[in-house]
Design a protein around this motif. Structure first.
Motif, PDB file in Angstrom:
ATOM      1  N   ASP A 151      51.131  31.848  39.298  1.00 15.47           N
ATOM      2  CA  ASP A 151      51.768  31.515  38.024  1.00 15.47           C
ATOM      3  C   ASP A 151      50.875  31.801  36.820  1.00 15.47           C
ATOM      4  O   ASP A 151      51.160  31.356  35.702  1.00 15.47           O
ATOM      5  CB  ASP A 151      52.170  30.034  38.013  1.00 15.47           C
ATOM      6  CG  ASP A 151      53.210  29.706  39.078  1.00 15.47           C
ATOM      7  OD1 ASP A 151      54.063  30.585  39.349  1.00 15.47           O
ATOM      8  OD2 ASP A 151      53.162  28.598  39.635  1.00 15.47           O
ATOM      9  N   CYS A 152      49.787  32.553  37.017  1.00 17.46           N
ATOM     10  CA  CYS A 152      48.856  32.793  35.917  1.00 17.46           C
ATOM     11  C   CYS A 152      49.523  33.603  34.802  1.00 17.46           C
ATOM     12  O   CYS A 152      50.444  34.395  35.037  1.00 17.46           O
ATOM     13  CB  CYS A 152      47.601  33.496  36.423  1.00 17.46           C
ATOM     14  SG  CYS A 152      47.865  35.079  37.230  1.00 17.46           S
ATOM     15  N   VAL A 153      49.043  33.371  33.590  1.00 21.51           N
ATOM     16  CA  VAL A 153      49.611  34.016  32.408  1.00 21.51           C
ATOM     17  C   VAL A 153      48.489  34.620  31.577  1.00 21.51           C
ATOM     18  O   VAL A 153      47.326  34.216  31.674  1.00 21.51           O
ATOM     19  CB  VAL A 153      50.412  33.014  31.556  1.00 21.51           C
ATOM     20  CG1 VAL A 153      51.615  32.481  32.334  1.00 21.51           C
ATOM     21  CG2 VAL A 153      49.529  31.859  31.085  1.00 21.51           C
ATOM     22  N   ALA A 154      48.842  35.598  30.735  1.00 22.16           N
ATOM     23  CA  ALA A 154      47.837  36.301  29.942  1.00 22.16           C
ATOM     24  C   ALA A 154      48.527  36.983  28.763  1.00 22.16           C
ATOM     25  O   ALA A 154      49.760  37.043  28.699  1.00 22.16           O
ATOM     26  CB  ALA A 154      47.119  37.327  30.817  1.00 22.16           C
ATOM     27  N   PRO A 155      47.741  37.526  27.827  1.00 24.32           N
ATOM     28  CA  PRO A 155      48.365  38.242  26.714  1.00 24.32           C
ATOM     29  C   PRO A 155      49.135  39.474  27.172  1.00 24.32           C
ATOM     30  O   PRO A 155      50.181  39.810  26.605  1.00 24.32           O
ATOM     31  CB  PRO A 155      47.180  38.623  25.823  1.00 24.32           C
ATOM     32  CG  PRO A 155      45.971  38.498  26.686  1.00 24.32           C
ATOM     33  CD  PRO A 155      46.289  37.423  27.657  1.00 24.32           C
ATOM     34  N   SER A 156      48.615  40.157  28.196  1.00 23.14           N
ATOM     35  CA  SER A 156      49.271  41.334  28.756  1.00 23.14           C
ATOM     36  C   SER A 156      49.204  41.256  30.278  1.00 23.14           C
ATOM     37  O   SER A 156      48.327  40.600  30.837  1.00 23.14           O
ATOM     38  CB  SER A 156      48.592  42.619  28.269  1.00 23.14           C
ATOM     39  OG  SER A 156      48.624  42.713  26.860  1.00 23.14           O
ATOM     40  N   ALA A 157      50.112  41.938  30.937  1.00 23.87           N
ATOM     41  CA  ALA A 157      50.212  41.863  32.398  1.00 23.87           C
ATOM     42  C   ALA A 157      49.207  42.813  33.051  1.00 23.87           C
ATOM     43  O   ALA A 157      49.571  43.778  33.733  1.00 23.87           O
ATOM     44  CB  ALA A 157      51.632  42.183  32.846  1.00 23.87           C
ATOM     45  N   ILE A 158      47.925  42.535  32.827  1.00 22.51           N
ATOM     46  CA  ILE A 158      46.845  43.355  33.370  1.00 22.51           C
ATOM     47  C   ILE A 158      46.056  42.497  34.360  1.00 22.51           C
ATOM     48  O   ILE A 158      45.439  41.511  33.977  1.00 22.51           O
ATOM     49  CB  ILE A 158      45.919  43.866  32.255  1.00 22.51           C
ATOM     50  CG1 ILE A 158      46.725  44.673  31.228  1.00 22.51           C
ATOM     51  CG2 ILE A 158      44.783  44.703  32.837  1.00 22.51           C
ATOM     52  CD1 ILE A 158      45.935  45.031  29.990  1.00 22.51           C
ATOM     53  N   LYS A 159      46.075  42.896  35.628  1.00 23.62           N
ATOM     54  CA  LYS A 159      45.442  42.085  36.670  1.00 23.62           C
ATOM     55  C   LYS A 159      43.925  42.107  36.530  1.00 23.62           C
ATOM     56  O   LYS A 159      43.318  43.133  36.242  1.00 23.62           O
ATOM     57  CB  LYS A 159      45.840  42.590  38.058  1.00 23.62           C
ATOM     58  CG  LYS A 159      45.460  41.647  39.188  1.00 23.62           C
ATOM     59  CD  LYS A 159      45.874  42.194  40.539  1.00 23.62           C
ATOM     60  CE  LYS A 159      44.863  43.165  41.085  1.00 23.62           C
ATOM     61  NZ  LYS A 159      43.562  42.511  41.407  1.00 23.62           N
ATOM     62  N   SER A 160      43.325  40.970  36.772  1.00 23.10           N
ATOM     63  CA  SER A 160      41.871  40.872  36.798  1.00 23.10           C
ATOM     64  C   SER A 160      41.331  41.496  38.078  1.00 23.10           C
ATOM     65  O   SER A 160      41.945  41.365  39.138  1.00 23.10           O
ATOM     66  CB  SER A 160      41.456  39.394  36.729  1.00 23.10           C
ATOM     67  OG  SER A 160      40.188  39.200  37.286  1.00 23.10           O
ATOM     68  N   PRO A 161      40.165  42.140  38.033  1.00 24.15           N
ATOM     69  CA  PRO A 161      39.577  42.685  39.264  1.00 24.15           C
ATOM     70  C   PRO A 161      39.019  41.621  40.200  1.00 24.15           C
ATOM     71  O   PRO A 161      38.653  41.936  41.323  1.00 24.15           O
ATOM     72  CB  PRO A 161      38.450  43.589  38.733  1.00 24.15           C
ATOM     73  CG  PRO A 161      38.100  43.031  37.405  1.00 24.15           C
ATOM     74  CD  PRO A 161      39.379  42.489  36.836  1.00 24.15           C
ATOM     75  N   ILE A 162      38.976  40.370  39.747  1.00 18.03           N
ATOM     76  CA  ILE A 162      38.416  39.320  40.609  1.00 18.03           C
ATOM     77  C   ILE A 162      39.480  38.314  41.043  1.00 18.03           C
ATOM     78  O   ILE A 162      39.154  37.256  41.556  1.00 18.03           O
ATOM     79  CB  ILE A 162      37.251  38.591  39.908  1.00 18.03           C
ATOM     80  CG1 ILE A 162      37.704  37.925  38.612  1.00 18.03           C
ATOM     81  CG2 ILE A 162      36.103  39.550  39.649  1.00 18.03           C
ATOM     82  CD1 ILE A 162      36.624  37.070  37.944  1.00 18.03           C
ATOM     83  N   SER A 163      40.747  38.644  40.840  1.00 19.35           N
ATOM     84  CA  SER A 163      41.838  37.766  41.280  1.00 19.35           C
ATOM     85  C   SER A 163      42.947  38.615  41.875  1.00 19.35           C
ATOM     86  O   SER A 163      43.210  39.718  41.390  1.00 19.35           O
ATOM     87  CB  SER A 163      42.385  36.952  40.099  1.00 19.35           C
ATOM     88  OG  SER A 163      43.559  36.263  40.472  1.00 19.35           O
ATOM     89  N   PRO A 164      43.612  38.142  42.920  1.00 21.29           N
ATOM     90  CA  PRO A 164      44.667  38.938  43.554  1.00 21.29           C
ATOM     91  C   PRO A 164      46.015  38.868  42.847  1.00 21.29           C
ATOM     92  O   PRO A 164      46.946  39.575  43.230  1.00 21.29           O
ATOM     93  CB  PRO A 164      44.760  38.327  44.953  1.00 21.29           C
ATOM     94  CG  PRO A 164      44.384  36.895  44.755  1.00 21.29           C
ATOM     95  CD  PRO A 164      43.335  36.904  43.674  1.00 21.29           C
ATOM     96  N   PHE A 165      46.119  38.001  41.819  1.00 22.02           N
ATOM     97  CA  PHE A 165      47.425  37.743  41.231  1.00 22.02           C
ATOM     98  C   PHE A 165      47.577  38.414  39.861  1.00 22.02           C
ATOM     99  O   PHE A 165      46.790  38.143  38.954  1.00 22.02           O
ATOM    100  CB  PHE A 165      47.655  36.235  41.076  1.00 22.02           C
ATOM    101  CG  PHE A 165      47.531  35.481  42.362  1.00 22.02           C
ATOM    102  CD1 PHE A 165      48.552  35.512  43.293  1.00 22.02           C
ATOM    103  CD2 PHE A 165      46.386  34.759  42.655  1.00 22.02           C
ATOM    104  CE1 PHE A 165      48.445  34.818  44.496  1.00 22.02           C
ATOM    105  CE2 PHE A 165      46.264  34.062  43.846  1.00 22.02           C
ATOM    106  CZ  PHE A 165      47.297  34.098  44.767  1.00 22.02           C
ATOM    107  N   PRO A 166      48.574  39.285  39.694  1.00 19.57           N
ATOM    108  CA  PRO A 166      48.821  39.857  38.363  1.00 19.57           C
ATOM    109  C   PRO A 166      49.416  38.786  37.448  1.00 19.57           C
ATOM    110  O   PRO A 166      50.300  38.033  37.857  1.00 19.57           O
ATOM    111  CB  PRO A 166      49.827  40.978  38.638  1.00 19.57           C
ATOM    112  CG  PRO A 166      50.511  40.583  39.908  1.00 19.57           C
ATOM    113  CD  PRO A 166      49.498  39.818  40.711  1.00 19.57           C
TER     114      PRO A 166
END
Length: 672
Positions: free
Chosen positions: A113-128
């Motif tokens: 359920d993570c949220v961010a300014p843009s839908a860009i996945k972190s390289p250290i998390s499996p969740f977009p």
């Protein structure tokens, strides 16, 4: 006159005066998630009692989607507020002050359920992450402000808004993670809008007589990071929006540059904080690898900051400030920045503690009370396990005699501190020497303890450590085959070295053998060049091409296991060791069989079928093939019917595990 006039000077924040310039920085220990609020309170109360001016809790989630992981602690209900009041009351009873960090993890949240300014996945998390719309952004701002209001209701003295390290607010500030084209993205004014709205709304929610710390990223250390002008512009705007203090953040969690590991030089980033001094009128805090009163005093005296943040040093010793103020700095148990029991535990979902001080976060469980039945106890072996046991037994009131076959204390720690990047182990050995000298332990150095010498003791603690495992390679008796002990104690090594074994010791030896001249950990300019860090005024985010020094010799690192070498190194530091050796051209090969030592090098083959036999050229071959427990004395004592307790490497020979050894020695002492 104070030994530390700058460190111990008061700091006036207007509505409150802090008694000194020391902040205990935020650490997520997983204590709050235990729901044992007496245990949480005991942890913070001990640090308040030790004299720190202000503490910051681990990150508390403002809402479910912003939690670092599912189930992360926060102030969501009246019951949560009441539970946190248990903590703040205990802190205040000890004369301390405490702020709650509000941490919205953004795309770093380890949940779907993570949220961010843009839908860009972190390289250290499996969740977009999901890209927030206007209503979603307003919800995040409102939830952060609500968390701040609840923190005040729970008795906190302030809040810290986490705006650095690549978390939610930081993600809005950089184009790397903010690709929006609406009023929340694009121009600097738009990218700053969210953090500034958060600060304004938090200040409105808590009133003027409440500490509001903003954790600002001064050096992102990622591509497309902030320019220095952007950082300064943000700092001034955050001050205007209502912050009381600016706290320094260095590097995103996905950065390729280490920022807090033991190989990072002390006060490595204070020069960046100094650049911000004078740009704002509110106090500025510097952080990262400040671990002694002398280092902290120098940072303040040189005008690098108004206050220093130390986090892990308060795991190592809750009485850090009090001991400094009393002129007992040499008695401060040192943080060696190893990460083994703190950050490695945190990211594994375990309770954080400290290699040096296993009572950290276990204050209510691991209690060293005075004994009602004092005994005469012999401890054999003055490595980390034996030293920890001896000091804890003495503290409890037992009469302790410590035997050591070598000429000095420390055991395998004396090998570790020869490795470049592990210079902090010098301080740990010195601390053990200081504490043994100050207490009632009878020390018998250069003494090989025998069963006859130990027969009159009520109990014997055997901490005789380990000996190198024999890999039984044909031809290993050749003169050019050395053990890791030989190498780390000064034996000459040729221009081409092959290391047999790629565990922690193998990696340490590889770093030792590739180092040219003095360790960059002791020379900040060299370290910055090695990792590609520069003045943020000249490069966005402070990031440039790394320029490591040429290696002192060619090194090949081998292991039998058919997996990537270094896979089982520390969770938060293993990547640093692998990257450092790769930069020095070290060849790492897994899945090999050691066939024979030959005049030109080491003959190996691959896999269970012993395929592809080949000679790896080497002038010197170094054996780092693990250890075996040295239990000879323990077995002889047991045969005589003596009461024997075996700890440390003598119990389990698992690498050079000082964390387990010190914990085991302390816990044994608590039970005798």
């Amino acid at each position: 006159m104070s030994h530390y006039p700058h460190l111990l000077a008061p700091l006036d924040l207007g509505h409150v005066v802090l008694p000194n310039r020391v902040l205990m920085g935020s650490m997520h220990t997983n204590l709050e998630e235990t729901k044992d609020w007496n245990r949480v309170a005991a942890f913070y109360a001990a640090r308040a009692r030790g004299g720190v001016a202000l503490m910051v809790t681990g990150g508390m989630a403002p809402n479910r989607e912003g939690g670092v992981f599912p189930g992360a602690a926060g102030l969501f209900t009246p019951a949560d507020i009441a539970n946190h009041r248990v903590v703040t009351d205990r802190v205040h009873d000890e004369g301390g002050r405490i702020a709650m960090q509000i941490l919205h993890a953004g795309r770093y949240a380890y949940g779907p359920d993570c949220v961010a300014p843009s839908a860009i996945k972190s390289p250290i998390s499996p969740f977009p992450p999901k890209e927030l719309d206007e209503a979603g952004i307003e919800k995040q701002i409102a939830d952060i402000a609500t968390a701040a209001a609840r923190a005040r209701e729970a008795g906190y003295d302030g809040v810290e808004v986490m705006g650095s390290e690549g978390y939610f607010l930081n993600e809005f500030l950089v184009t790397r993670t903010n690709r929006r084209t609406d009023r929340w993205g694009g121009s600097l004014e738009n990218r700053m809008r969210l953090p500034l709205d958060v600060v304004r709304r938090v200040r409105q929610a808590v009133g003027q007589d409440f500490i509001l710390i903003y954790r600002i990223s001064l050096l992102d250390l990622v591509p497309e990071g902030q320019t220095w002008d952007e950082v300064v512009t943000l700092a001034k705007a955050v001050e205007e929006a209502g912050a009381s203090i600016l706290n320094t953040g260095i590097g995103w969690h996905e950065a390729r540059v280490p920022t807090i590991a033991t190989s990072v030089p002390r006060r490595a980033f204070a020069w960046v904080t100094k650049k911000l001094m004078g740009e704002v009128a509110i106090p500025v805090i510097t952080s990262n690898r400040i671990n002694t009163p002398d280092v902290a005093e120098a940072v303040l005296a040189e005008g690098c900051a108004d206050m220093v943040s130390m986090a892990r040093p308060f795991l190592a010793d809750p009485d850090f400030v009090r001991k400094a103020a009393e002129g007992r700095a040499e008695e401060i148990a040192p943080c060696i920045a190893c990460n083994q029991a703190c950050l490695d535990h945190t990211f594994a979902g375990k309770i954080s503690t400290c290699l040096v001080n296993p009572r950290a976060c276990f204050e209510t469980e691991l209690v060293l009370e005075p004994t009602a039945a004092p005994k005469c106890i012999a401890v054999v072996g003055a490595g980390p396990a034996g030293l920890a046991a001896a000091l804890a037994l003495d503290r409890r009131g037992h009469t302790v005699t410590l035997f050591e076959r070598g000429a000095r204390l420390g055991g395998q720690l004396n090998l570790a501190r020869q490795v470049p990047g592990k210079e902090e182990f010098h301080g740990l050995v010195a601390w053990f020497e200081t504490m043994v000298a100050k207490c009632g332990i009878a020390l018998r150095l250069s003494t090989e303890a025998t069963p006859d010498m130990l027969s009159d003791f009520d109990a014997v603690v055997v901490a005789t450590g380990v000996r190198p495992r024999d890999p039984q390679i044909p031809g290993q008796g050749a003169a050019n085959v050395l053990s890791y002990i030989d190498v780390l104690t000064g034996a000459p090594v040729g221009a081409r070295a092959v290391i047999v074994g790629a565990g922690g010791i193998g990696f340490d030896v590889a770093e030792f053998l590739t180092q040219t001249g003095q360790s960059p950990t002791l020379h900040l300019h060299d370290w910055l060049a090695e990792w590609g860090v520069t003045d943020p005024e000249t490069a966005r985010g402070g990031l440039v091409e790394p320029k490591p020094e040429a290696p002192a010799r060619a090194v090949t690192l081998l292991q039998r296991k058919p997996e990537k070498p270094g896979r089982n190194l520390g969770r938060t530091t293993g990547w640093i060791h692998r990257a450092a050796l790769q930069a020095k051209g070290v060849e790492m090969i897994g899945g090999v069989n050691y066939e024979a030592v030959e005049p030109g090098g080491l003959r190996v083959s691959s896999g269970p079928g012993r395929e592809d036999p080949r000679l790896i050229p080497a002038d010197t071959i170094v054996l780092c093939a693990g250890q075996e427990s040295d239990r000879t004395l323990a077995e002889r004592l047991a045969a005589r019917g003596c009461v024997v307790h075996v700890i440390g490497g003598a119990d389990v020979a698992a690498e050079l595990d000082a964390k387990r050894a010190i914990d085991q020695g302390t816990r044994l002492a608590a039970t005798l």
